[in-house]
Design an enzyme around this catalytic site. Sequence first.
Site, PDB file in Angstrom:
ATOM      1  N   ASN A   1     -11.992   5.914  14.703  1.00 39.26           N
ATOM      2  CA  ASN A   1     -10.669   6.367  15.151  1.00 39.26           C
ATOM      3  C   ASN A   1     -10.475   7.823  14.731  1.00 39.26           C
ATOM      4  OD1 ASN A   1      -9.438   6.398  12.404  1.00 39.26           O
ATOM      5  ND2 ASN A   1      -9.941   4.215  12.536  1.00 39.26           N
TER       6      ASN A   1
ATOM      7  N   LYS B   1       1.159  -8.937   4.415  1.00 39.80           N
ATOM      8  CA  LYS B   1       0.085  -8.519   3.503  1.00 39.80           C
ATOM      9  C   LYS B   1       0.491  -8.647   2.031  1.00 39.80           C
ATOM     10  CE  LYS B   1      -1.842  -5.528   7.034  1.00 39.80           C
ATOM     11  NZ  LYS B   1      -3.136  -4.906   7.312  1.00 39.80           N
TER      12      LYS B   1
HETATM   13  O1  C5P Z   1      -2.451  -4.201  10.006  1.00 42.60           O
HETATM   14  P1  C5P Z   1      -2.607  -2.722   9.988  1.00 42.60           P
HETATM   15  O2  C5P Z   1      -4.031  -2.300  10.237  1.00 42.60           O
HETATM   16  O3  C5P Z   1      -1.662  -1.985  10.846  1.00 42.60           O
HETATM   17  O4  C5P Z   1      -2.230  -2.318   8.473  1.00 42.60           O
HETATM   18  C1  C5P Z   1      -2.450  -1.040   7.987  1.00 42.60           C
HETATM   19  C2  C5P Z   1      -2.687  -1.093   6.509  1.00 42.60           C
HETATM   20  O5  C5P Z   1      -3.659  -2.103   6.210  1.00 42.60           O
HETATM   21  C3  C5P Z   1      -3.280   0.190   5.980  1.00 42.60           C
HETATM   22  O6  C5P Z   1      -2.812   0.378   4.668  1.00 42.60           O
HETATM   23  C4  C5P Z   1      -4.773  -0.062   6.009  1.00 42.60           C
HETATM   24  O7  C5P Z   1      -5.472   0.723   5.072  1.00 42.60           O
HETATM   25  C5  C5P Z   1      -4.839  -1.548   5.710  1.00 42.60           C
HETATM   26  N1  C5P Z   1      -5.979  -2.237   6.344  1.00 42.60           N
HETATM   27  C6  C5P Z   1      -6.965  -2.769   5.548  1.00 42.60           C
HETATM   28  N2  C5P Z   1      -8.028  -3.438   6.100  1.00 42.60           N
HETATM   29  C7  C5P Z   1      -8.130  -3.572   7.427  1.00 42.60           C
HETATM   30  C8  C5P Z   1      -7.133  -3.048   8.266  1.00 42.60           C
HETATM   31  C9  C5P Z   1      -6.067  -2.373   7.682  1.00 42.60           C
HETATM   32  O8  C5P Z   1      -6.881  -2.647   4.328  1.00 42.60           O
HETATM   33  N3  C5P Z   1      -9.177  -4.218   7.927  1.00 42.60           N
END
Ligand code: C5P
Length: 396
Positions: free
Chosen positions: A208, A340
Amino acid sequence: MFEGKTILLGVSGGIAAYKAAQLASDLAKTAADVHVVMTQNATQFVTPLTFETLVNNKVAVDTFDRNFEYNVEHVSLAKKADVILVAPATANVIAKMAAGIADDMLTTTILAASCPKIVAPAMNTGMYDNPITQRNLETLKAFGVEVIEPDSGYLACGDTGRGRLPDNGRLFEAVRRALAPKDFQGKRVLVTAGPTREAIDPVRYITNHSTGKMGYQVAAAAARRGAKVTLVSGPVSLQAPLGVELVPVVSAQEMFQAVTSRAGEQDLIIKCAAVADYRPETVADNKIKKSEGSMSIPLTRTQDILGWLGANRKPGQILCGFSMETRDLVENSAAKLEKKRVDMIVANNLKDAGAGFGTDTNLVTIITKAGMERLPLMGKDQVADALLDRLLTLQS
Ligand code: C5P
């Protein structure tokens, strides 16, 4: 951090003195009051007028200058200074500082001052490598003076070696560190930053647009404020901030390993990384050859690192996640706080001007169980400090 502070820049007589003019200009753009003291030799390289114009304060050179408003200028500046940076620091000035010699305005001011002191040596490589200079630098370190190692490279005298004045960014950061409140002293903070890369084959990957800027600013700010910082970073083109332990990773799986294996020791974990949500189910051993038809790559979910941390946190540990959305920012982000099981979500909308990937600014909404707070558009460095301020209140 700079508000109401007095920075004293000492300039001694080396060719790198011309670089100190840019530094003076950068420091003067902060809210701090910047004063410059030059040695007589330094004025051979750059005129006091250059610095005077840049910092808007009279430059002090001669201890017995009768044009000063007060005849004990060195004592007054020494008392006022919150930090003294000598850049460039010549072998001569370093030797005088180490011996406690005070025979001009700069060295008398330094000797009289009790604030944090930083020296940035810049000189001919033979002078720098001379054991006498090295011993003097060790003496200064033993007295608590921070010594910024010079860079190596081509020197104005024609030699190549150690002795170049580091770039202004490093000198500026050293001043900032000296002025920062040490309210994270003794805390262990883990920050993640950047994107992850999910390999398709040895040539291609899915990723990304994250550049790591926000996470690197958070790591730098926490370190500046006294924390012991580990920065787990995906592939970015940024330099590790001063005093931060960098753990480079590539894939989401590697980031998961790096974070979860260190999580138990952390007081705070701040997850700024844009972790890939999916990775190719399999990674081809060889480059996938193109064909005429369309193709598809089966993807599988990566592990949610923050979700894992929320479910496995040690008592008292604070968790902060970031949320980047393109619509329904607050609803989507608030849901992550619950899902989370974290203490804070820093939400930003990619579509807001000044927010998102690669910018130096951000527009964020901080969401906690207590409610939400929308911060104005700020530099990512200021956002970093603002969210650290909020996290500190959550911990106590
Ligand atoms: O669910 P989403 O990806 O939008 O959440 C974003 C948060 O979750 C960020 O803090 C990102 O670093 C973390 N994240 C993570 N592991 C993933 C995806 C997102 O720790 N596989």
